[in-house]
Each structure stands twice: as structure tokens, then as C-alpha cells.
Write a protein that holds these residues in place. Sequence first.
Motif, PDB file in Angstrom:
ATOM      1  N   GLY A 236       0.819  -1.201   0.000  1.00 38.60           N
ATOM      2  CA  GLY A 236       0.000   0.000   0.000  1.00 38.60           C
ATOM      3  C   GLY A 236       0.857   1.256   0.000  1.00 38.60           C
ATOM      4  N   ARG A 237       1.897   1.279   0.839  1.00 37.15           N
ATOM      5  CA  ARG A 237       2.801   2.439   0.877  1.00 37.15           C
ATOM      6  C   ARG A 237       3.506   2.625  -0.451  1.00 37.15           C
ATOM      7  NH1 ARG A 237       4.029   0.373   6.004  1.00 37.15           N
ATOM      8  NH2 ARG A 237       5.901  -0.596   5.181  1.00 37.15           N
ATOM      9  N   ARG A 238       3.958   1.536  -1.049  1.00 37.87           N
ATOM     10  CA  ARG A 238       4.660   1.626  -2.332  1.00 37.87           C
ATOM     11  C   ARG A 238       3.742   2.148  -3.430  1.00 37.87           C
ATOM     12  NH1 ARG A 238       7.913  -3.728  -3.478  1.00 37.87           N
ATOM     13  NH2 ARG A 238       8.409  -2.524  -5.319  1.00 37.87           N
ATOM     14  N   LYS A 239       2.481   1.744  -3.405  1.00 40.34           N
ATOM     15  CA  LYS A 239       1.519   2.235  -4.399  1.00 40.34           C
ATOM     16  C   LYS A 239       1.306   3.733  -4.243  1.00 40.34           C
ATOM     17  CE  LYS A 239      -1.206  -1.863  -5.466  1.00 40.34           C
ATOM     18  NZ  LYS A 239      -2.552  -2.430  -5.460  1.00 40.34           N
ATOM     19  N   VAL A 240       1.183   4.193  -2.985  1.00 39.00           N
ATOM     20  CA  VAL A 240       1.002   5.622  -2.726  1.00 39.00           C
ATOM     21  C   VAL A 240       2.222   6.394  -3.210  1.00 39.00           C
ATOM     22  CG1 VAL A 240       0.822   7.340  -0.882  1.00 39.00           C
ATOM     23  CG2 VAL A 240      -0.610   5.311  -0.834  1.00 39.00           C
ATOM     24  N   GLN A 241       3.413   5.872  -2.925  1.00 40.95           N
ATOM     25  CA  GLN A 241       4.638   6.538  -3.363  1.00 40.95           C
ATOM     26  C   GLN A 241       4.711   6.589  -4.886  1.00 40.95           C
ATOM     27  OE1 GLN A 241       7.674   4.209  -1.458  1.00 40.95           O
ATOM     28  NE2 GLN A 241       7.671   5.488   0.390  1.00 40.95           N
ATOM     29  N   ALA A 242       4.334   5.514  -5.553  1.00 38.82           N
ATOM     30  CA  ALA A 242       4.370   5.469  -7.014  1.00 38.82           C
ATOM     31  C   ALA A 242       3.385   6.471  -7.609  1.00 38.82           C
ATOM     32  CB  ALA A 242       4.052   4.062  -7.507  1.00 38.82           C
ATOM     33  N   ARG A 243       2.186   6.576  -7.007  1.00 40.70           N
ATOM     34  CA  ARG A 243       1.204   7.552  -7.496  1.00 40.70           C
ATOM     35  C   ARG A 243       1.706   8.972  -7.295  1.00 40.70           C
ATOM     36  NH1 ARG A 243      -2.954   4.826  -4.202  1.00 40.70           N
ATOM     37  NH2 ARG A 243      -3.470   2.960  -5.346  1.00 40.70           N
ATOM     38  N   ALA A 244       2.306   9.240  -6.148  1.00 36.64           N
ATOM     39  CA  ALA A 244       2.826  10.582  -5.861  1.00 36.64           C
ATOM     40  C   ALA A 244       3.938  10.932  -6.844  1.00 36.64           C
ATOM     41  CB  ALA A 244       3.331  10.653  -4.433  1.00 36.64           C
ATOM     42  N   LYS A 245       4.813   9.989  -7.107  1.00 36.26           N
ATOM     43  CA  LYS A 245       5.912  10.226  -8.037  1.00 36.26           C
ATOM     44  C   LYS A 245       5.376  10.476  -9.442  1.00 36.26           C
ATOM     45  CE  LYS A 245      10.180   8.211  -9.794  1.00 36.26           C
ATOM     46  NZ  LYS A 245      11.058   7.047  -9.839  1.00 36.26           N
ATOM     47  N   ALA A 246       4.392   9.686  -9.856  1.00 41.57           N
ATOM     48  CA  ALA A 246       3.815   9.839 -11.189  1.00 41.57           C
ATOM     49  C   ALA A 246       3.114  11.183 -11.326  1.00 41.57           C
ATOM     50  CB  ALA A 246       2.843   8.702 -11.476  1.00 41.57           C
ATOM     51  N   SER A 247       2.387  11.593 -10.309  1.00 40.20           N
ATOM     52  CA  SER A 247       1.678  12.867 -10.396  1.00 40.20           C
ATOM     53  C   SER A 247       2.667  14.024 -10.350  1.00 40.20           C
ATOM     54  CB  SER A 247       0.645  12.999  -9.282  1.00 40.20           C
ATOM     55  OG  SER A 247       1.275  13.084  -8.026  1.00 40.20           O
ATOM     56  N   LYS A 248       3.750  13.887  -9.600  1.00 44.72           N
ATOM     57  CA  LYS A 248       4.768  14.934  -9.549  1.00 44.72           C
ATOM     58  C   LYS A 248       5.439  15.077 -10.907  1.00 44.72           C
ATOM     59  CE  LYS A 248       8.957  16.326  -7.187  1.00 44.72           C
ATOM     60  NZ  LYS A 248      10.038  15.940  -6.283  1.00 44.72           N
ATOM     61  N   GLU A 249       5.780  13.953 -11.521  1.00 44.37           N
ATOM     62  CA  GLU A 249       6.410  13.991 -12.835  1.00 44.37           C
ATOM     63  C   GLU A 249       5.461  14.577 -13.868  1.00 44.37           C
ATOM     64  OE1 GLU A 249       7.743  10.054 -13.651  1.00 44.37           O
ATOM     65  OE2 GLU A 249       9.448  10.197 -12.277  1.00 44.37           O
ATOM     66  N   ALA A 250       4.197  14.231 -13.792  1.00 46.88           N
ATOM     67  CA  ALA A 250       3.209  14.770 -14.726  1.00 46.88           C
ATOM     68  C   ALA A 250       3.060  16.270 -14.500  1.00 46.88           C
ATOM     69  CB  ALA A 250       1.871  14.069 -14.549  1.00 46.88           C
ATOM     70  N   GLY A 251       3.124  16.699 -13.260  1.00 46.03           N
ATOM     71  CA  GLY A 251       3.015  18.115 -12.936  1.00 46.03           C
ATOM     72  C   GLY A 251       4.201  18.909 -13.440  1.00 46.03           C
ATOM     73  N   GLU A 252       5.386  18.322 -13.436  1.00 48.18           N
ATOM     74  CA  GLU A 252       6.577  19.015 -13.919  1.00 48.18           C
ATOM     75  C   GLU A 252       6.561  19.157 -15.430  1.00 48.18           C
ATOM     76  OE1 GLU A 252       9.860  16.809 -12.404  1.00 48.18           O
ATOM     77  OE2 GLU A 252       9.630  17.557 -10.376  1.00 48.18           O
ATOM     78  N   LYS A 253       5.996  18.186 -16.115  1.00 46.83           N
ATOM     79  CA  LYS A 253       5.970  18.215 -17.574  1.00 46.83           C
ATOM     80  C   LYS A 253       4.950  19.216 -18.103  1.00 46.83           C
ATOM     81  CE  LYS A 253       7.535  13.452 -18.067  1.00 46.83           C
ATOM     82  NZ  LYS A 253       7.185  12.113 -18.489  1.00 46.83           N
ATOM     83  N   ALA A 254       3.821  19.329 -17.432  1.00 52.92           N
ATOM     84  CA  ALA A 254       2.782  20.251 -17.882  1.00 52.92           C
ATOM     85  C   ALA A 254       2.647  21.374 -16.861  1.00 52.92           C
ATOM     86  CB  ALA A 254       1.455  19.511 -18.018  1.00 52.92           C
TER      87      ALA A 254
END
Length: 49
Positions: A26-44
Motif C-alpha cells: 500500500g505504501r509503495r503504491k502511494v509513493q508510485a502515485r505521488a511520483k507519477a503525479s509529480k512527474e506529470a506536474g513538472e511536464k505540464a
Amino acid sequence: MSSKPTSKGPQTREDRLKAALKANLGRRKVQARAKASKEAGEKAPSEKE
């Protein structure tokens, strides 16, 4: 006599391990989602700015 021992020791340990694995996943999934949303936020650019 039963063919399988009904000792609570190994079963309890097994239950604890299962719970720890589930929590870790569960923690790893949350971390992966946070990382993905952060990367998406940096690109756009964000709409707030």
C-alpha cells in the motif's frame, strides 16, 4: 491426533507477515502515485500559475 499442528506461533507470525506485506504494498503504491503525479506536474504547467 490431527495431521497438522494447531500451534498459534507460526500462524500468528504468518498473519503478521501478511499484514506487513500488505501495508508495504500500500505504501509503495502511494509513493508510485505521488511520483507519477509529480512527474506529470513538472511536464505540464499547472493551471493555478
